[in-house]
Enzyme design. Structure first.
Site, PDB file in Angstrom:
ATOM      1  N   SER A  14      -5.247  84.007 -49.283  1.00 31.99           N
ATOM      2  CA  SER A  14      -4.955  83.922 -50.702  1.00 31.99           C
ATOM      3  C   SER A  14      -6.241  84.141 -51.519  1.00 31.99           C
ATOM      4  O   SER A  14      -6.917  85.144 -51.317  1.00 31.99           O
ATOM      5  CB  SER A  14      -4.284  82.575 -51.009  1.00 31.99           C
ATOM      6  OG  SER A  14      -3.750  82.565 -52.309  1.00 31.99           O
ATOM      7  N   ASP A  53       5.988  88.071 -49.722  1.00 27.80           N
ATOM      8  CA  ASP A  53       4.742  87.532 -50.268  1.00 27.80           C
ATOM      9  C   ASP A  53       4.682  87.675 -51.788  1.00 27.80           C
ATOM     10  O   ASP A  53       5.354  88.525 -52.378  1.00 27.80           O
ATOM     11  CB  ASP A  53       3.564  88.273 -49.638  1.00 27.80           C
ATOM     12  CG  ASP A  53       2.249  87.540 -49.719  1.00 27.80           C
ATOM     13  OD1 ASP A  53       2.169  86.540 -50.468  1.00 27.80           O
ATOM     14  OD2 ASP A  53       1.301  87.942 -49.036  1.00 27.80           O
ATOM     15  N   HIS A 103       4.052  84.063 -48.803  1.00 24.72           N
ATOM     16  CA  HIS A 103       2.619  83.887 -49.016  1.00 24.72           C
ATOM     17  C   HIS A 103       1.987  82.988 -47.959  1.00 24.72           C
ATOM     18  O   HIS A 103       0.834  83.155 -47.600  1.00 24.72           O
ATOM     19  CB  HIS A 103       2.376  83.310 -50.407  1.00 24.72           C
ATOM     20  CG  HIS A 103       0.958  83.420 -50.873  1.00 24.72           C
ATOM     21  ND1 HIS A 103       0.279  84.621 -50.937  1.00 24.72           N
ATOM     22  CD2 HIS A 103       0.073  82.474 -51.310  1.00 24.72           C
ATOM     23  CE1 HIS A 103      -0.944  84.413 -51.384  1.00 24.72           C
ATOM     24  NE2 HIS A 103      -1.107  83.119 -51.608  1.00 24.72           N
TER      25      HIS A 103
END
Length: 346
Positions: A147, A289, A316
């Site tokens: 991330s 995602d 994600h």
């Protein structure tokens, strides 16, 4: 007898090739502690120098493998290492050493209240100081950024890649403007128009703390694109990481809205610099995602030695909702790079 000997020789060659020419550490070797004095289970507080003084960041080493050391960078910004605890179910049995690490400002580390510290360039220097303190080098250092820390991992590689064995970019695009576009043109279309209208109204008013706002996001966004499991069933490490997130850092760098980026990272874009990254690089994307999987697939073609791992059932946090694909692929990449490969096929 001749056939039996030939079979044994062939089997030995096969096993040798599969382990990169080296056997995995034994249990005794893997769990060997190099701590002196009072043992702390691998926990080490590392002093880091900043423009605002010296602070300590929390790390914890799990396992011992001189050839493979994976430093886990958590997302956020301002989250914690806690959601990486799922790695304990996959990496030890493969003899892979990994290191948890809470960045400055995160839950287990010092949390100075100075907004000037929360810039990407300073975080890069922090990672470099942590690397030195842990004794990681180009022969064993695998950097995994998820991330926001995909951004940090890219920035670190662009400045310090000579210290890396390999780079892993998990669930992060190389351009925040492109992420904004994807959120606006693709992700928002996945939300019922009436719900999206309510979310936009809350955001226009800056009413991000409204319980209704979060309720709408959880139901129509988080369980579709963050972690594809009912919220009440989210794993404890994930819940703890979310609860322990430093919101000041998160809002300052990411921005208050979940749709795209509006903080200090809003204009960040390294898509034209990816070709400067020469170390073996794995990019991990997922079908559901928050980040565009096609963009991440493209990223793997832009670095000099790129590989792409696609998680068809993941979002994600595909290390949770597509664990089999995620960790199987990650382990394969690490082992094949250890064996001398620069690109890996999945």
């Amino acid at each position: 007898m001749v056939k039996a000997v030939a079979l044994l020789i062939g089997l030995s060659i096969f096993l040798f090739a599969c382990t990169g020419g080296e056997k995995l550490p034994s249990l005794k070797e893997y769990f060997k502690s190099d701590e002196t004095g009072i043992k702390t289970g691998g926990v080490k507080l590392i002093p880091v120098q900043t423009p605002k003084g010296t602070f300590k960041v929390w790390t914890k080493r799990f396992g011992n493998n001189p050839r493979i050391k994976v430093l886990l960078l958590h997302g956020g910004p301002g989250s914690t290492h806690e959601y990486w605890e799922c790695a304990e179910s996959f990496l030890p049995q493969e003899g892979i050493e990994f290191i948890y690490y809470d960045q400055l400002g995160s839950w287990y580390s010092d949390q100075p209240d100075d907004s000037s510290l929360w810039v990407t360039e300073r975080f890069v220097e922090e990672v470099e100081q942590v690397r030195k303190a842990l004794g990681l080098n180009k022969d064993n250092f695998y950097l995994l950024g998820h991330s926001w820390d995909g951004i940090l991992a890219m920035e670190y590689a662009l400045k310090y890649q000579d210290n890396l064995k390999a780079l892993i970019i998990s669930n992060m695009m190389s351009s925040c403007p492109e992420y904004d576009r994807y959120a606006d043109e693709v992700l928002s279309k996945d939300i019922p128009p009436d719900v999206l209208k309510q979310i936009r109204e809350f955001e226009a008013k800056g009413d991000y703390k409204n319980p209704k706002y979060m309720e709408l996001l959880l139901k129509h966004y988080y369980v579709k694109h963050i972690l594809r499991t009912p919220v009440e069933e989210w794993p404890d490490p994930v819940v703890r990481a979310f609860n322990h997130t430093n919101e000041k850092i998160y809002v300052l760098m990411q921005g208050p809205s979940e749709f795209g980026i509006s903080g200090r990272l809003e204009k960040w874009d390294r898509s034209k610099d990816l070709n400067k990254i020469k170390v073996p690089t794995l990019v991990i994307g997922a079908r559901y995602d928050t980040m565009d999987p096609e963009h991440m697939k493209w990223m793997a073609t832009q670095v000099q030695n790129g590989s792409y791992l696609f998680c068809p059932n993941g979002s994600h946090m595909c290390m949770y909702d597509d664990q089999e694909t995620y960790f199987k692929g990650l382990i394969k990449f690490i082992k094949e790079v250890d064996a001398g490969k620069k690109k890996v096929e999945f």
